[in-house]
Write an enzyme that holds these catalytic residues in place. Sequence first.
Site, PDB file in Angstrom:
ATOM      1  N   ASP A 223     -39.033  22.503 -26.180  1.00 28.79           N
ATOM      2  CA  ASP A 223     -38.723  24.062 -25.394  1.00 28.79           C
ATOM      3  C   ASP A 223     -37.190  24.464 -25.319  1.00 28.79           C
ATOM      4  OD1 ASP A 223     -39.011  21.259 -23.774  1.00 28.79           O
ATOM      5  OD2 ASP A 223     -37.978  22.345 -22.807  1.00 28.79           O
ATOM      6  N   ASP A 225     -36.293  25.179 -22.561  1.00 30.42           N
ATOM      7  CA  ASP A 225     -36.105  24.923 -20.779  1.00 30.42           C
ATOM      8  C   ASP A 225     -36.014  26.112 -20.686  1.00 30.42           C
ATOM      9  OD1 ASP A 225     -35.222  22.816 -19.588  1.00 30.42           O
ATOM     10  OD2 ASP A 225     -32.965  23.666 -19.111  1.00 30.42           O
TER      11      ASP A 225
HETATM   12  N1  LIG Z   1     -36.692  21.089 -20.493  1.00 31.82           N
HETATM   13  C1  LIG Z   1     -36.301  19.817 -20.499  1.00 31.82           C
HETATM   14  N2  LIG Z   1     -35.387  19.481 -19.870  1.00 31.82           N
HETATM   15  C2  LIG Z   1     -35.460  18.018 -19.661  1.00 31.82           C
HETATM   16  N3  LIG Z   1     -36.069  17.092 -20.733  1.00 31.82           N
HETATM   17  C3  LIG Z   1     -36.831  17.333 -21.313  1.00 31.82           C
HETATM   18  N4  LIG Z   1     -37.552  16.573 -22.725  1.00 31.82           N
HETATM   19  C4  LIG Z   1     -37.771  17.699 -22.949  1.00 31.82           C
HETATM   20  N5  LIG Z   1     -38.282  19.005 -22.761  1.00 31.82           N
HETATM   21  C5  LIG Z   1     -37.190  19.020 -21.570  1.00 31.82           C
END
Ligand SMILES: Nc1ncnc2[nH]cnc12
Length: 306
Positions: A223, A225
């Site tokens: 992703d 974030d």
């Molecule tokens: N955005 C994110 N923040 C922290 N850990 C993750 N693991 C997968 N995506 C994450």
Amino acid sequence: MASEGKENVLVGVIGGSGLYHLDNLTFVKHVNPETPWGLPSSPITICALPSGTLVAFLARHGPGHTLSPSAVPARANIAALKSLGVRAVLAFSAVGSLREEIPPGDFALPTQIIDRTKGVRPSSFFEGTSVVAHAAFGDPFSVRLVGWLEGRVRRALEAAGRGVRLHTDKCIVCMEGPQFSTRAESAMYRTWGGDLINMSVLPEAKLAREAELGYALIATATDYDSWRPHEGSVTAAEVFKVLQANADTARHVAATILDDLHAAALEGDILTEEIGSMKFSIMPRSEKQKDEDRKKLAYVLPEYFS
Ligand SMILES: Nc1ncnc2[nH]cnc12
Ligand SMILES: CSC[C@H]1O[C@H](OP(=O)(O)O)[C@H](O)[C@@H]1O
């Protein structure tokens, strides 16, 4: 110290979210070493490559993903792998991307870490003992091991033919969780130089260093974030959509490179930074050090405490 498979199992693989088994390899047996720091996250699976090479696989959150990142027994995990004779750990982790050029589905090999865990995780084998040690951590991943992996992982990804790219020399932020970051935090990490974010690389990397194990992380992006102003912030549902494909690719990478990694670990060249690194990190022996503590530490560092 346990001695199960000691001469043969030189490489340990830690699987993260979505990667709960290496079922493309042949199952040999389960082992569950009880360490002075308790039991690992799950029984460790010893698996065989087609060549017969054995590797140890450990699911970081347990096979049913029952352990939150803050509850992972990282000391027991690293100690258990070391007790099997493991010298190099290849860890996988699902990560958020803090950079446009690292889309979900791509892989990365980080070389730096920013610690945003909150001191709630036990992060040293020496914690609570009468022995003090200060491990060097300027390069938190094994420089040689990461260098060795770069070309091999890239070629394995190309061979997989899924269009997954490998990004190198990246900085990963390790946050506490279990909630994801706010938009403000996510934007701030970018200004700090963070490229990736997860909740798991610490204390794992610190403990591997203290145990003198080579340690590298293959970060698998799921992703973006929460830093993109006009997009939604990360949700678990978004992460789950990508986990399965990333785990399949990770299994392919593991199966492709583990034979060579075992041979390199046996030869030892990729581990020259780690082996012997704790010798001058441990404060000199004094009569104040308790025998019981030295005995406990001998489980992970028999070279210095037996
Ligand atoms: N955005 C994110 N923040 C922290 N850990 C993750 N693991 C997968 N995506 C994450
Ligand atoms: C499932 S999203 C957050 C979760 O995923 C990562 O786990 P792992 O590093 O074990 O793959 C991240 O670190 C969080 O623990």
